[in-house]
Design an enzyme around this catalytic site. Structure first.
Site, short mmCIF file in Angstrom:
data_model
loop_
_atom_site.label_atom_id
_atom_site.label_comp_id
_atom_site.label_asym_id
_atom_site.label_seq_id
_atom_site.Cartn_x
_atom_site.Cartn_y
_atom_site.Cartn_z
N ALA A 23 0.80 -1.23 0.00
CA ALA A 23 0.00 0.00 0.00
C ALA A 23 0.83 1.27 0.00
CB ALA A 23 -0.94 0.00 1.21
N GLY A 28 -1.41 0.04 -4.92
CA GLY A 28 -1.80 -0.13 -3.52
C GLY A 28 -2.07 1.19 -2.84
N TYR A 176 8.08 -14.13 -14.07
CA TYR A 176 6.99 -13.21 -13.73
C TYR A 176 5.66 -13.74 -14.27
CZ TYR A 176 4.16 -8.95 -13.56
OH TYR A 176 3.16 -8.03 -13.33
#
Length: 305
Positions: A23, A28, A176
């Site tokens: 966050a 986020g 990824y």
């Protein structure tokens, strides 16, 4: 009349608690700002307390009176994941929605504290463990949901059960893509198991399209990083748009468990959130079940379902 789902569609969230991983920056941070701006109590997580405090201060300036709580969490360390979850239990923090947002992208070969490949370990195993450890709190929540953030890169991914940690011929892009495919396989399998158990919790997935965040520069190196410097100004949409799919999945009253929201225009790179389709590999229930079993073994976390 416009049918775009925008931030104006977010309902009042007073009295509800959201946990947002990663966050302190990027999506986020944007998600935390929107949720707090509509009355939610947001548990912001960050690896660095200093960076987390700076992010919370920024939101506090934009949203006077924002109800924010910062807790440290390193998804690349299962000890940290367990400590975070235990802290919420000890402090009797109710959780209504968990947004599995944090991640690393196209990072050089590396390992988490427990020795897992860093992208698979952080993006998938860390969130798998966190979700399992918080599921009992979510079950008691109001309109409880788990939102797991994937990527269009999942379409290029495959799960290599013979080499999940990509020790042979490491490629940052392939690692990824595997981790983002794992996110979708997990989110869909979680919904299957929640439904079978009669749980009130719903599992949803989202992707941000091609959104301009620090993620593109924190992970890639060399020519990949240089490519991001060129591609971001030309093609990337603002993070304030890219965050909307995960927020819609987290708060919209009409969502259904198992749905996947994302930017749908221009090869799913841009646009407001719409329902999109996971790849055929992501919908393979047999692979999802096997990945679940492997994830339980690797993390030591067994879901209370």
């Amino acid at each position: 009349m416009s049918t775009k789902w925008t931030a104006d569609a977010i309902p009042a969230l007073t009295g509800r608690t959201f946990v947002v991983t990663g966050a302190n920056s990027g999506l986020g941070l944007e998600a935390s700002r929107l949720l707090a701006g509509n009355g939610a109590h947001v548990v912001m997580t960050a690896r660095s307390r200093v960076k987390g405090e700076a992010a919370a201060a920024r939101i506090g300036q934009d949203v006077p009176g924002a109800s924010l709580e910062l807790r440290t969490l390193d998804l690349a360390d299962l000890d940290s994941v367990r400590a975070f979850a235990q802290g919420l239990h000890d402090d009797k923090v109710g959780v209504d929605v968990l947004i599995n947002n944090a991640g690393v992208m196209m990072a050089p070969q590396g390992k988490t504290k427990q020795g897992f490949e860093v992208q698979f370990g952080t993006n998938h195993l860390g969130h798998f463990a966190l979700t399992g450890l918080l599921l009992d709190l979510l079950t008691e929540g109001s309109d409880p949901r788990v939102v797991t953030v994937s990527s269009t890169f999942h379409k290029q991914g495959s799960i290599d059960f013979d080499d999940l940690m990509r020790t042979k011929g490491y490629n940052p892009n392939a690692a990824y893509a595997q981790s983002k495919l794992a996110n979708l396989l997990f989110g869909l399998e979680l919904q299957r198991r929640l439904s079978a158990a009669g749980s009130p919790v719903r599992s949803l997935m989202a992707h941000p399209g091609y959104s301009a965040t620090n993620l593109q520069f924190a992970g890639p190196t060399g020519w990949r990083k240089a490519l991001m410097h060129v591609g971001n100004p030309l093609f990337a949409q603002k993070a304030s748009i890219g965050v909307l799919p995960e927020v819609r999945a987290a708060v919209a009253p009409d969502v259904v468990g198992g749905q996947y929201y994302g930017s749908a225009k221009f090869m799913e790179m841009r646009g407001y959130p719409e329902l999109v389709q996971p790849s055929r590999r992501a919908q393979d229930a047999a692979v999802a079940a096997r990945l679940w079993e492997e994830s339980e073994k690797l993390t030591g976390v067994v879901f209370p379902l």
